[in-house]
Design a protein around this motif. Structure first.
Motif, PDB file in Angstrom:
ATOM      1  N   MET A 148      -4.307 -38.722  -9.279  1.00  0.00           N
ATOM      2  CA  MET A 148      -5.862 -38.835  -9.698  1.00  0.00           C
ATOM      3  C   MET A 148      -6.899 -38.965  -8.840  1.00  0.00           C
ATOM      4  O   MET A 148      -6.826 -39.994  -8.033  1.00  0.00           O
ATOM      5  CB  MET A 148      -5.834 -39.824 -10.810  1.00  0.00           C
ATOM      6  N   THR A 149      -7.817 -38.235  -8.736  1.00  0.00           N
ATOM      7  CA  THR A 149      -8.861 -38.422  -7.604  1.00  0.00           C
ATOM      8  C   THR A 149     -10.076 -39.470  -8.004  1.00  0.00           C
ATOM      9  O   THR A 149     -10.911 -39.614  -7.106  1.00  0.00           O
ATOM     10  CB  THR A 149      -9.338 -37.027  -7.259  1.00  0.00           C
ATOM     11  N   SER A 150     -10.118 -39.747  -9.340  1.00  0.00           N
ATOM     12  CA  SER A 150     -11.207 -40.632  -9.526  1.00  0.00           C
ATOM     13  C   SER A 150     -11.118 -42.008  -9.362  1.00  0.00           C
ATOM     14  O   SER A 150      -9.859 -42.599  -9.536  1.00  0.00           O
ATOM     15  CB  SER A 150     -11.612 -40.221 -10.900  1.00  0.00           C
ATOM     16  N   SER A 151     -11.940 -42.858  -9.075  1.00  0.00           N
ATOM     17  CA  SER A 151     -11.714 -44.561  -8.997  1.00  0.00           C
ATOM     18  C   SER A 151     -11.547 -44.878 -10.291  1.00  0.00           C
ATOM     19  O   SER A 151     -11.066 -45.995 -10.475  1.00  0.00           O
ATOM     20  CB  SER A 151     -12.770 -45.025  -8.273  1.00  0.00           C
ATOM     21  N   HIS A 152     -11.931 -44.349 -11.351  1.00  0.00           N
ATOM     22  CA  HIS A 152     -11.706 -44.762 -12.768  1.00  0.00           C
ATOM     23  C   HIS A 152     -10.386 -44.504 -12.933  1.00  0.00           C
ATOM     24  O   HIS A 152      -9.828 -43.550 -12.887  1.00  0.00           O
ATOM     25  CB  HIS A 152     -12.468 -43.881 -13.693  1.00  0.00           C
ATOM     26  N   PRO A 153      -9.688 -45.542 -13.466  1.00  0.00           N
ATOM     27  CA  PRO A 153      -8.024 -45.421 -13.465  1.00  0.00           C
ATOM     28  C   PRO A 153      -7.546 -44.464 -14.862  1.00  0.00           C
ATOM     29  O   PRO A 153      -6.273 -44.294 -14.690  1.00  0.00           O
ATOM     30  CB  PRO A 153      -7.698 -46.970 -14.004  1.00  0.00           C
ATOM     31  N   ARG A 154      -8.593 -44.420 -15.663  1.00  0.00           N
ATOM     32  CA  ARG A 154      -8.000 -43.400 -16.791  1.00  0.00           C
ATOM     33  C   ARG A 154      -8.802 -42.072 -16.752  1.00  0.00           C
ATOM     34  O   ARG A 154      -8.832 -41.387 -18.042  1.00  0.00           O
ATOM     35  CB  ARG A 154      -8.495 -44.293 -18.197  1.00  0.00           C
ATOM     36  N   LEU A 155      -9.210 -41.600 -15.681  1.00  0.00           N
ATOM     37  CA  LEU A 155      -9.880 -40.676 -15.728  1.00  0.00           C
ATOM     38  C   LEU A 155      -9.194 -39.359 -14.642  1.00  0.00           C
ATOM     39  O   LEU A 155      -8.872 -39.789 -13.439  1.00  0.00           O
ATOM     40  CB  LEU A 155     -11.337 -40.505 -15.301  1.00  0.00           C
ATOM     41  N   VAL A 156      -8.952 -38.205 -14.774  1.00  0.00           N
ATOM     42  CA  VAL A 156      -8.525 -37.095 -14.016  1.00  0.00           C
ATOM     43  C   VAL A 156      -9.317 -35.936 -13.787  1.00  0.00           C
ATOM     44  O   VAL A 156     -10.247 -35.519 -14.818  1.00  0.00           O
ATOM     45  CB  VAL A 156      -6.888 -36.589 -14.214  1.00  0.00           C
ATOM     46  N   ASP A 157      -9.382 -35.258 -12.825  1.00  0.00           N
ATOM     47  CA  ASP A 157     -10.053 -34.353 -12.665  1.00  0.00           C
ATOM     48  C   ASP A 157      -9.347 -32.839 -12.722  1.00  0.00           C
ATOM     49  O   ASP A 157      -8.168 -33.141 -13.053  1.00  0.00           O
ATOM     50  CB  ASP A 157     -10.895 -34.007 -11.180  1.00  0.00           C
ATOM     51  N   ALA A 158      -9.767 -31.530 -12.916  1.00  0.00           N
ATOM     52  CA  ALA A 158      -9.193 -30.448 -12.944  1.00  0.00           C
ATOM     53  C   ALA A 158      -7.913 -30.069 -12.117  1.00  0.00           C
ATOM     54  O   ALA A 158      -6.816 -29.641 -12.379  1.00  0.00           O
ATOM     55  CB  ALA A 158     -10.206 -29.344 -13.129  1.00  0.00           C
ATOM     56  N   GLN A 159      -8.323 -30.587 -10.741  1.00  0.00           N
ATOM     57  CA  GLN A 159      -7.344 -30.317  -9.773  1.00  0.00           C
ATOM     58  C   GLN A 159      -6.000 -31.062 -10.007  1.00  0.00           C
ATOM     59  O   GLN A 159      -4.792 -30.654  -9.978  1.00  0.00           O
ATOM     60  CB  GLN A 159      -7.792 -30.334  -8.460  1.00  0.00           C
ATOM     61  N   TRP A 160      -6.026 -32.253 -10.451  1.00  0.00           N
ATOM     62  CA  TRP A 160      -4.877 -33.027 -10.717  1.00  0.00           C
ATOM     63  C   TRP A 160      -4.252 -32.488 -11.898  1.00  0.00           C
ATOM     64  O   TRP A 160      -3.042 -32.408 -11.920  1.00  0.00           O
ATOM     65  CB  TRP A 160      -5.523 -34.645 -10.971  1.00  0.00           C
ATOM     66  N   LEU A 161      -4.966 -31.943 -12.850  1.00  0.00           N
ATOM     67  CA  LEU A 161      -4.328 -31.584 -14.008  1.00  0.00           C
ATOM     68  C   LEU A 161      -3.529 -30.328 -13.794  1.00  0.00           C
ATOM     69  O   LEU A 161      -2.337 -30.082 -14.098  1.00  0.00           O
ATOM     70  CB  LEU A 161      -5.247 -31.390 -15.301  1.00  0.00           C
ATOM     71  N   HIS A 162      -4.421 -29.476 -12.948  1.00  0.00           N
ATOM     72  CA  HIS A 162      -3.550 -28.098 -12.540  1.00  0.00           C
ATOM     73  C   HIS A 162      -2.289 -28.519 -11.829  1.00  0.00           C
ATOM     74  O   HIS A 162      -1.204 -27.717 -11.878  1.00  0.00           O
ATOM     75  CB  HIS A 162      -4.705 -27.309 -11.784  1.00  0.00           C
ATOM     76  N   ASP A 163      -2.329 -29.438 -10.774  1.00  0.00           N
ATOM     77  CA  ASP A 163      -1.348 -29.809  -9.925  1.00  0.00           C
ATOM     78  C   ASP A 163       0.000 -30.359 -10.855  1.00  0.00           C
ATOM     79  O   ASP A 163       1.147 -30.292 -10.405  1.00  0.00           O
ATOM     80  CB  ASP A 163      -1.589 -30.667  -9.009  1.00  0.00           C
ATOM     81  N   HIS A 164      -0.395 -31.232 -12.101  1.00  0.00           N
ATOM     82  CA  HIS A 164       0.626 -31.809 -12.846  1.00  0.00           C
ATOM     83  C   HIS A 164       0.880 -30.917 -14.133  1.00  0.00           C
ATOM     84  O   HIS A 164       1.758 -31.639 -15.012  1.00  0.00           O
ATOM     85  CB  HIS A 164       0.235 -33.184 -13.001  1.00  0.00           C
ATOM     86  N   LEU A 165       0.380 -29.788 -14.379  1.00  0.00           N
ATOM     87  CA  LEU A 165       0.472 -29.276 -15.588  1.00  0.00           C
ATOM     88  C   LEU A 165       2.190 -28.728 -16.193  1.00  0.00           C
ATOM     89  O   LEU A 165       2.209 -28.770 -17.298  1.00  0.00           O
ATOM     90  CB  LEU A 165      -0.497 -27.854 -15.597  1.00  0.00           C
ATOM     91  N   SER A 166       2.658 -28.593 -14.994  1.00  0.00           N
ATOM     92  CA  SER A 166       4.129 -28.302 -15.381  1.00  0.00           C
ATOM     93  C   SER A 166       5.318 -29.438 -15.530  1.00  0.00           C
ATOM     94  O   SER A 166       6.491 -29.433 -15.674  1.00  0.00           O
ATOM     95  CB  SER A 166       4.804 -27.432 -14.202  1.00  0.00           C
ATOM     96  N   ASP A 167       4.704 -30.826 -15.410  1.00  0.00           N
ATOM     97  CA  ASP A 167       5.413 -31.644 -15.399  1.00  0.00           C
ATOM     98  C   ASP A 167       5.930 -32.026 -16.899  1.00  0.00           C
ATOM     99  O   ASP A 167       5.017 -32.013 -17.664  1.00  0.00           O
ATOM    100  CB  ASP A 167       4.347 -33.071 -14.986  1.00  0.00           C
ATOM    101  N   SER A 168       7.106 -32.172 -16.970  1.00  0.00           N
ATOM    102  CA  SER A 168       7.811 -32.353 -18.340  1.00  0.00           C
ATOM    103  C   SER A 168       7.142 -33.291 -18.977  1.00  0.00           C
ATOM    104  O   SER A 168       7.294 -33.398 -20.353  1.00  0.00           O
ATOM    105  CB  SER A 168       9.382 -32.482 -18.151  1.00  0.00           C
ATOM    106  N   SER A 169       6.675 -34.488 -18.441  1.00  0.00           N
ATOM    107  CA  SER A 169       6.374 -35.612 -19.350  1.00  0.00           C
ATOM    108  C   SER A 169       4.715 -35.310 -19.565  1.00  0.00           C
ATOM    109  O   SER A 169       4.203 -36.187 -20.590  1.00  0.00           O
ATOM    110  CB  SER A 169       6.336 -36.692 -18.686  1.00  0.00           C
ATOM    111  N   ILE A 170       3.977 -34.477 -19.288  1.00  0.00           N
ATOM    112  CA  ILE A 170       2.589 -34.138 -19.562  1.00  0.00           C
ATOM    113  C   ILE A 170       2.349 -33.579 -20.902  1.00  0.00           C
ATOM    114  O   ILE A 170       3.051 -32.656 -21.265  1.00  0.00           O
ATOM    115  CB  ILE A 170       1.887 -33.324 -18.278  1.00  0.00           C
ATOM    116  N   ARG A 171       1.604 -34.060 -21.583  1.00  0.00           N
ATOM    117  CA  ARG A 171       1.010 -33.680 -22.829  1.00  0.00           C
ATOM    118  C   ARG A 171      -0.489 -33.434 -23.059  1.00  0.00           C
ATOM    119  O   ARG A 171      -1.240 -34.179 -22.834  1.00  0.00           O
ATOM    120  CB  ARG A 171       1.533 -34.289 -24.026  1.00  0.00           C
ATOM    121  N   VAL A 172      -0.869 -32.247 -23.008  1.00  0.00           N
ATOM    122  CA  VAL A 172      -2.466 -31.738 -23.110  1.00  0.00           C
ATOM    123  C   VAL A 172      -2.908 -31.630 -24.131  1.00  0.00           C
ATOM    124  O   VAL A 172      -2.328 -30.705 -24.856  1.00  0.00           O
ATOM    125  CB  VAL A 172      -2.606 -30.719 -21.990  1.00  0.00           C
TER     126      VAL A 172
END
Length: 278
Positions: free
Chosen positions: A1-25
């Motif tokens: 997560m590239t933001s200082s906000h603990p509950r905010l992610v940017d598009a690059q973070w999501l792209h990098d984690h999109l295949s993680d089995s625990s992720i639900r978008v």
């Protein structure tokens, strides 16, 4: 997560984690428009089907996660119903949920709030929503997508929601700070007595992305919302924009924010309840 906000992610973070089995978008879009007859809402399912983050499912907040027959037209569903719906979306207690929408993120923060209200803290918001994803050059897909169904066991936190009776009491309680989340013009036209104003549209920049916490802090400090001696309750017209302000406040360390879910729709349902103007 590239933001200082603990509950905010940017598009690059999501792209990098999109295949993680625990992720639900989850696409949480609802379309809200205004005309001379007032506000109108429409499910975002069709725009989801036109374009969404690959693999993302769709949460129809308008039809499946909303009670329409209470004191206001938009209220959180009962815990059992919420669990049934989000479990069907594949969300369990081992899921990291990434929510986004197509418009201004208030519907994403609405689902963020409902998930945390029912006890699920592992949920983040995609900063800037689908526009940021596409702006980063990442692909979208059309049609419907789904995850395997899961079991979601709700653990509701009643302190995360405020009733009309509690808000009535708060108007004469210095220990509660009522935060109106609407525009400054709307605030001037009518607000619950004693309210302060933090407009949700001032939380984001021109691209629709959340301003940094360093930029947000003075806005909240100026109205006393970071004072540890008060408990913030956010509200708006129908309990949607209020969740964006609560989301920003959580990033600034306020884990004790409640949402007046009925908001002005419920408050004004009784003409005897007062409004301040000006």
């Amino acid at each position: 997560m590239t933001s200082s906000h603990p509950r905010l992610v940017d598009a690059q973070w999501l792209h990098d984690h999109l295949s993680d089995s625990s992720i639900r978008v989850v696409d949480a879009t609802v379309h809200l428009t205004f005309d001379e007859d007032g506000a109108h809402t429409e499910s975002g399912r069709e725009t989801y089907r036109e374009a969404h983050v690959p693999g993302a499912t769709f949460a129809d907040q308008l039809t499946e996660l909303t009670e329409h027959d209470g004191e206001a037209g938009f209220a959180a569903v009962a815990s059992a119903r919420f669990a049934e719906v989000v479990g069907g979306l594949g969300i369990g207690h081992d899921s990291t949920v990434v929510v986004y929408d197509h418009v201004n993120s208030i519907w994403a923060t609405r689902l963020w709030w409902q998930l945390t209200f029912e006890g699920h803290d592992d949920v983040v918001v995609l900063d800037g929503g689908l526009a940021a994803w596409q702006g980063a050059g990442f692909p979208v897909e059309a049609g419907d997508a789904s995850y395997p169904a899961a079991t979601f066991t709700p653990q509701r936190r009643p302190e995360r929601i405020a009733s009309t009776a509690q808000v009535e009491a708060a108007t004469s309680d210095d220990a509660v700070l009522l935060v109106n989340s609407l525009s400054r013009d709307s605030f001037a036209q009518g607000r619950i007595p004693g309210s302060v104003n933090v407009p949700f549209d001032e939380l984001v920049d021109a691209s629709g992305q959340l301003r940094s916490l360093d930029e947000l802090r003075p806005l909240f400090e100026s109205v006393g919302a970071l004072d540890p001696g008060v408990a913030p309750v956010t509200y708006c017209g129908g309990g949607i924009a209020a969740t964006a302000v609560a989301f920003a406040l959580q990033g600034l360390g306020r884990d004790d924010v409640a949402i007046y879910d009925g908001s002005l729709n419920a408050w004004t349902s009784d003409p005897e309840r007062p409004l301040e103007r000006g």
